[in-house]
Design a protein around this motif. Structure first.
Motif, PDB file in Angstrom:
ATOM      1  N   SER A  24       6.563  38.541  39.190  1.00 20.83           N
ATOM      2  CA  SER A  24       7.181  39.870  39.182  1.00 20.83           C
ATOM      3  C   SER A  24       6.501  40.780  38.171  1.00 20.83           C
ATOM      4  CB  SER A  24       8.679  39.758  38.863  1.00 20.83           C
ATOM      5  OG  SER A  24       9.375  39.060  39.873  1.00 20.83           O
ATOM      6  N   HIS A  25       6.314  40.278  36.956  1.00 24.03           N
ATOM      7  CA  HIS A  25       5.660  41.088  35.925  1.00 24.03           C
ATOM      8  C   HIS A  25       4.225  41.421  36.322  1.00 24.03           C
ATOM      9  CE1 HIS A  25       8.572  39.835  32.435  1.00 24.03           C
ATOM     10  NE2 HIS A  25       9.148  40.563  33.355  1.00 24.03           N
ATOM     11  N   GLY A  26       3.546  40.477  36.946  1.00 19.94           N
ATOM     12  CA  GLY A  26       2.184  40.732  37.407  1.00 19.94           C
ATOM     13  C   GLY A  26       2.116  41.824  38.451  1.00 19.94           C
ATOM     14  N   CYS A  27       3.205  42.001  39.195  1.00 27.14           N
ATOM     15  CA  CYS A  27       3.279  43.064  40.207  1.00 27.14           C
ATOM     16  C   CYS A  27       3.822  44.364  39.627  1.00 27.14           C
ATOM     17  CB  CYS A  27       4.163  42.617  41.372  1.00 27.14           C
ATOM     18  SG  CYS A  27       3.487  41.270  42.354  1.00 27.14           S
ATOM     19  N   GLY A  28       4.092  44.372  38.324  1.00 28.48           N
ATOM     20  CA  GLY A  28       4.600  45.588  37.684  1.00 28.48           C
ATOM     21  C   GLY A  28       6.084  45.783  37.806  1.00 28.48           C
ATOM     22  N   VAL A  29       6.841  44.701  38.071  1.00 24.82           N
ATOM     23  CA  VAL A  29       8.286  44.806  38.279  1.00 24.82           C
ATOM     24  C   VAL A  29       9.039  44.049  37.184  1.00 24.82           C
ATOM     25  CG1 VAL A  29      10.202  44.253  39.826  1.00 24.82           C
ATOM     26  CG2 VAL A  29       8.031  45.060  40.773  1.00 24.82           C
ATOM     27  N   LEU A  30       9.933  44.757  36.503  1.00 26.18           N
ATOM     28  CA  LEU A  30      10.820  44.159  35.505  1.00 26.18           C
ATOM     29  C   LEU A  30      12.152  43.836  36.170  1.00 26.18           C
ATOM     30  CD1 LEU A  30      10.144  46.734  32.638  1.00 26.18           C
ATOM     31  CD2 LEU A  30       9.106  44.469  32.894  1.00 26.18           C
ATOM     32  N   HIS A  31      12.722  42.672  35.847  1.00 26.91           N
ATOM     33  CA  HIS A  31      13.980  42.280  36.480  1.00 26.91           C
ATOM     34  C   HIS A  31      15.161  43.032  35.885  1.00 26.91           C
ATOM     35  CE1 HIS A  31      17.534  39.857  37.473  1.00 26.91           C
ATOM     36  NE2 HIS A  31      16.866  39.495  38.558  1.00 26.91           N
ATOM     37  N   GLY A  32      15.287  43.032  34.563  1.00 25.49           N
ATOM     38  CA  GLY A  32      16.316  43.822  33.900  1.00 25.49           C
ATOM     39  C   GLY A  32      17.656  43.153  33.699  1.00 25.49           C
ATOM     40  N   ASP A  33      17.914  42.028  34.362  1.00 20.49           N
ATOM     41  CA  ASP A  33      19.227  41.380  34.206  1.00 20.49           C
ATOM     42  C   ASP A  33      19.114  39.872  34.451  1.00 20.49           C
ATOM     43  OD1 ASP A  33      21.958  41.352  33.620  1.00 20.49           O
ATOM     44  OD2 ASP A  33      22.552  41.732  35.692  1.00 20.49           O
ATOM     45  N   LEU A  34      18.187  39.244  33.747  1.00 18.42           N
ATOM     46  CA  LEU A  34      18.017  37.795  33.885  1.00 18.42           C
ATOM     47  C   LEU A  34      19.188  37.071  33.248  1.00 18.42           C
ATOM     48  CD1 LEU A  34      14.230  37.626  33.109  1.00 18.42           C
ATOM     49  CD2 LEU A  34      15.294  36.517  35.073  1.00 18.42           C
ATOM     50  N   LYS A  35      19.830  36.216  34.016  1.00 19.00           N
ATOM     51  CA  LYS A  35      20.962  35.424  33.549  1.00 19.00           C
ATOM     52  C   LYS A  35      21.198  34.318  34.569  1.00 19.00           C
ATOM     53  CE  LYS A  35      24.309  38.599  35.681  1.00 19.00           C
ATOM     54  NZ  LYS A  35      25.463  39.493  35.426  1.00 19.00           N
ATOM     55  N   PRO A  36      21.950  33.265  34.203  1.00 23.54           N
ATOM     56  CA  PRO A  36      22.144  32.151  35.139  1.00 23.54           C
ATOM     57  C   PRO A  36      22.747  32.566  36.473  1.00 23.54           C
ATOM     58  CG  PRO A  36      22.778  31.504  32.923  1.00 23.54           C
ATOM     59  CD  PRO A  36      22.513  32.982  32.868  1.00 23.54           C
ATOM     60  N   GLY A  37      23.631  33.564  36.464  1.00 21.08           N
ATOM     61  CA  GLY A  37      24.267  33.982  37.708  1.00 21.08           C
ATOM     62  C   GLY A  37      23.337  34.665  38.681  1.00 21.08           C
ATOM     63  N   ASN A  38      22.126  35.028  38.249  1.00 16.55           N
ATOM     64  CA  ASN A  38      21.156  35.682  39.128  1.00 16.55           C
ATOM     65  C   ASN A  38      20.018  34.744  39.527  1.00 16.55           C
ATOM     66  OD1 ASN A  38      22.524  38.083  39.280  1.00 16.55           O
ATOM     67  ND2 ASN A  38      21.373  39.075  37.637  1.00 16.55           N
ATOM     68  N   VAL A  39      20.254  33.458  39.374  1.00 13.95           N
ATOM     69  CA  VAL A  39      19.294  32.440  39.814  1.00 13.95           C
ATOM     70  C   VAL A  39      20.066  31.452  40.674  1.00 13.95           C
ATOM     71  CG1 VAL A  39      17.658  30.664  39.115  1.00 13.95           C
ATOM     72  CG2 VAL A  39      17.975  32.682  37.669  1.00 13.95           C
ATOM     73  N   ILE A  40      19.603  31.215  41.870  1.00 12.96           N
ATOM     74  CA  ILE A  40      20.299  30.314  42.786  1.00 12.96           C
ATOM     75  C   ILE A  40      19.400  29.151  43.170  1.00 12.96           C
ATOM     76  CG2 ILE A  40      19.619  31.571  44.891  1.00 12.96           C
ATOM     77  CD1 ILE A  40      22.461  30.998  45.971  1.00 12.96           C
ATOM     78  N   LEU A  41      19.993  27.983  43.262  1.00 12.76           N
ATOM     79  CA  LEU A  41      19.275  26.786  43.697  1.00 12.76           C
ATOM     80  C   LEU A  41      19.510  26.631  45.193  1.00 12.76           C
ATOM     81  CD1 LEU A  41      20.226  24.448  40.702  1.00 12.76           C
ATOM     82  CD2 LEU A  41      18.134  25.787  41.015  1.00 12.76           C
ATOM     83  N   ALA A  42      18.725  27.346  45.973  1.00 10.64           N
ATOM     84  CA  ALA A  42      18.880  27.345  47.425  1.00 10.64           C
ATOM     85  C   ALA A  42      18.404  26.023  48.014  1.00 10.64           C
ATOM     86  CB  ALA A  42      18.099  28.506  48.035  1.00 10.64           C
ATOM     87  N   ASP A  43      18.770  25.803  49.269  1.00 11.57           N
ATOM     88  CA  ASP A  43      18.397  24.558  49.941  1.00 11.57           C
ATOM     89  C   ASP A  43      16.895  24.346  49.967  1.00 11.57           C
ATOM     90  OD1 ASP A  43      21.052  24.078  50.391  1.00 11.57           O
ATOM     91  OD2 ASP A  43      21.039  24.689  52.508  1.00 11.57           O
ATOM     92  N   ASP A  44      16.133  25.430  50.068  1.00 10.84           N
ATOM     93  CA  ASP A  44      14.682  25.297  50.153  1.00 10.84           C
ATOM     94  C   ASP A  44      13.983  25.721  48.859  1.00 10.84           C
ATOM     95  OD1 ASP A  44      15.349  27.940  50.415  1.00 10.84           O
ATOM     96  OD2 ASP A  44      13.899  28.376  51.997  1.00 10.84           O
ATOM     97  N   GLY A  45      14.703  25.707  47.747  1.00 10.87           N
ATOM     98  CA  GLY A  45      14.074  26.009  46.469  1.00 10.87           C
ATOM     99  C   GLY A  45      14.772  27.116  45.700  1.00 10.87           C
ATOM    100  N   LEU A  46      14.436  27.219  44.442  1.00 11.43           N
ATOM    101  CA  LEU A  46      15.041  28.221  43.559  1.00 11.43           C
ATOM    102  C   LEU A  46      14.661  29.637  43.977  1.00 11.43           C
ATOM    103  CD1 LEU A  46      15.247  28.124  39.714  1.00 11.43           C
ATOM    104  CD2 LEU A  46      14.027  30.027  40.791  1.00 11.43           C
ATOM    105  N   ARG A  47      15.611  30.579  43.802  1.00  8.29           N
ATOM    106  CA  ARG A  47      15.333  32.002  44.021  1.00  8.29           C
ATOM    107  C   ARG A  47      15.878  32.806  42.842  1.00  8.29           C
ATOM    108  NH1 ARG A  47      14.050  29.832  48.218  1.00  8.29           N
ATOM    109  NH2 ARG A  47      13.959  30.754  50.308  1.00  8.29           N
ATOM    110  N   LEU A  48      15.074  33.729  42.379  1.00  9.93           N
ATOM    111  CA  LEU A  48      15.512  34.759  41.452  1.00  9.93           C
ATOM    112  C   LEU A  48      15.935  35.947  42.295  1.00  9.93           C
ATOM    113  CD1 LEU A  48      15.762  35.983  38.585  1.00  9.93           C
ATOM    114  CD2 LEU A  48      13.339  36.602  38.736  1.00  9.93           C
ATOM    115  N   PHE A  49      17.142  36.479  42.058  1.00  8.75           N
ATOM    116  CA  PHE A  49      17.605  37.588  42.881  1.00  8.75           C
ATOM    117  C   PHE A  49      18.285  38.648  42.019  1.00  8.75           C
ATOM    118  CE2 PHE A  49      21.240  34.697  42.833  1.00  8.75           C
ATOM    119  CZ  PHE A  49      22.343  35.528  42.749  1.00  8.75           C
ATOM    120  N   ASP A  50      18.721  39.705  42.655  1.00  6.12           N
ATOM    121  CA  ASP A  50      19.418  40.842  42.053  1.00  6.12           C
ATOM    122  C   ASP A  50      18.539  41.606  41.063  1.00  6.12           C
ATOM    123  OD1 ASP A  50      21.175  42.756  41.280  1.00  6.12           O
ATOM    124  OD2 ASP A  50      22.794  41.395  40.709  1.00  6.12           O
ATOM    125  N   TYR A  51      17.663  42.443  41.604  1.00  9.48           N
ATOM    126  CA  TYR A  51      16.822  43.324  40.798  1.00  9.48           C
ATOM    127  C   TYR A  51      17.470  44.701  40.636  1.00  9.48           C
ATOM    128  CZ  TYR A  51      12.813  40.114  40.891  1.00  9.48           C
ATOM    129  OH  TYR A  51      11.970  39.034  40.708  1.00  9.48           O
TER     130      TYR A  51
END
Length: 325
Positions: free
Chosen positions: A167-194
């Motif tokens: 994300s940072h390499g693409c010039g995008v800041l997340h702004g709200d990193l916290k455990p509730g915005n990371v999900i352990l999906a069936d096919d792998g981890l996802r960072l969400f809610d930008y």
């Protein structure tokens, strides 16, 4: 099925503080989540609410067009504005900004966004994104109050670091990193809610931004001290939040007793900070640097943290020699 947790610890919730001048703004067209039609955009039939965050509400929906063409998995997630936030004049522009930022990202550990649409009759704007199944990290942490063994911690830390470094390499800041915005999906981890994210200074100009002089937004226990003091979002503020999360994964507890960074700095909690028992000693100097209250001393980025957390002891020694030789 959990794209956004319906419940959460109060200190994990995103806080919005509206400046007094904001009260003078009158909504252009109030939109209540309770008024949401059964079918949005003539295509997405809402099935149930998945969760509510500081800015948005997320619903499970069935894509009727995909269903019509025989897709066996026609399900998506729809993100709309929460009741309170929808009343502000630039709210839908900010929802589009989230879409514009996150839709530029294409990474296996970042949530996939499919489109931004407006339901014309109801005037509800919404983001269409992949539906994710699995627990969020805050749910996992509740089940492991002593922290995760290193192998499990590393298996979560590495894809999360990959997602943020990308994300940072693409010039995008997340702004709200916290455990509730990371999900352990069936096919792998996802960072969400930008939703609170923005572009790195000088990148992706022209997109609407959250005006922090009018609306200050943060999740207190993951907000860097300088962010609480009014400084702009930066790579360093994302790194601080990420470091708090990584510490919590390995220790089972927040590094600064669940208080925000400014309070922790004022009472000197950094002076008694100890390496979590599950964290290898080789990783502690890098994580400790990322937890620095002073952004000038937080001299590390997600790529460097990824190298440290992924390296074995021998590989790490070689990397340190090469990078500091």
């Amino acid at each position: 099925m959990n794209e956004m947790s319906l419940t959460g610890r109060a200190s994990d919730l995103t806080c919005f503080a509206f400046a007094p001048a904001a009260a003078a703004f009158r909504p252009v067209s109030p939109r209540r989540s309770g008024d949401l039609p059964e079918v949005l955009g003539g295509r997405y039939r809402i099935e149930r609410l998945l969760g509510v965050g500081g800015m948005g509400a997320v619903y499970r929906a069935r894509d009727l067009l995909r269903e019509q063409f025989g897709d066996p998995e026609p399900y998506v997630a729809l993100k709309t504005l929460s009741t309170e936030f929808a009343e502000y004049p630039d709210a839908h522009a900010l929802l589009y900004s989230e879409f514009a930022l996150a839709s530029r990202l294409s990474h296996r550990h970042v949530v996939r966004l499919f489109g931004f649409e407006v339901d014309t009759p109801s005037q509800h704007a919404f983001i269409v994104q992949e539906l994710l199944e699995g627990p969020t990290l805050d749910q996992l942490l509740d089940e492991h109050p002593q922290g995760l063994p290193w192998a499990d911690c590393q298996s979560i830390a590495l894809p999360l670091l990959e997602a943020l470094a990308y994300s940072h390499g693409c010039g995008v800041l997340h702004g709200d990193l916290k455990p509730g915005n990371v999900i352990l999906a069936d096919d792998g981890l996802r960072l969400f809610d930008y939703g609170l994210g923005q572009s790195v200074a000088g990148r992706l100009p022209g997109l609407p931004r959250l005006c922090r002089s009018r609306i200050a937004a943060w999740t207190p226990r993951y907000a860097a001290p300088e962010l609480l003091d009014g400084a702009p979002l930066s790579v360093a503020t994302d790194i601080y939040a990420l470091a708090c999360l990584l510490y919590e994964l390995s220790a089972g507890s927040h590094p600064f007793r669940r208080v925000d960074g400014r309070q922790a700095q004022n009472i000197g909690l950094d002076r008694i900070l100890q390496r979590p028992a599950h964290l290898p000693s080789r990783c502690w100097p890098a994580l400790r640097t990322a937890l620095a209250f002073d952004p000038a001393k937080r001299r590390i980025d997600a790529v460097e943290l990824l190298a440290v957390f992924s390296a074995s002891s021998s590989r790490l020694r070689r990397w340190l020699c090469l990078s500091h030789g």
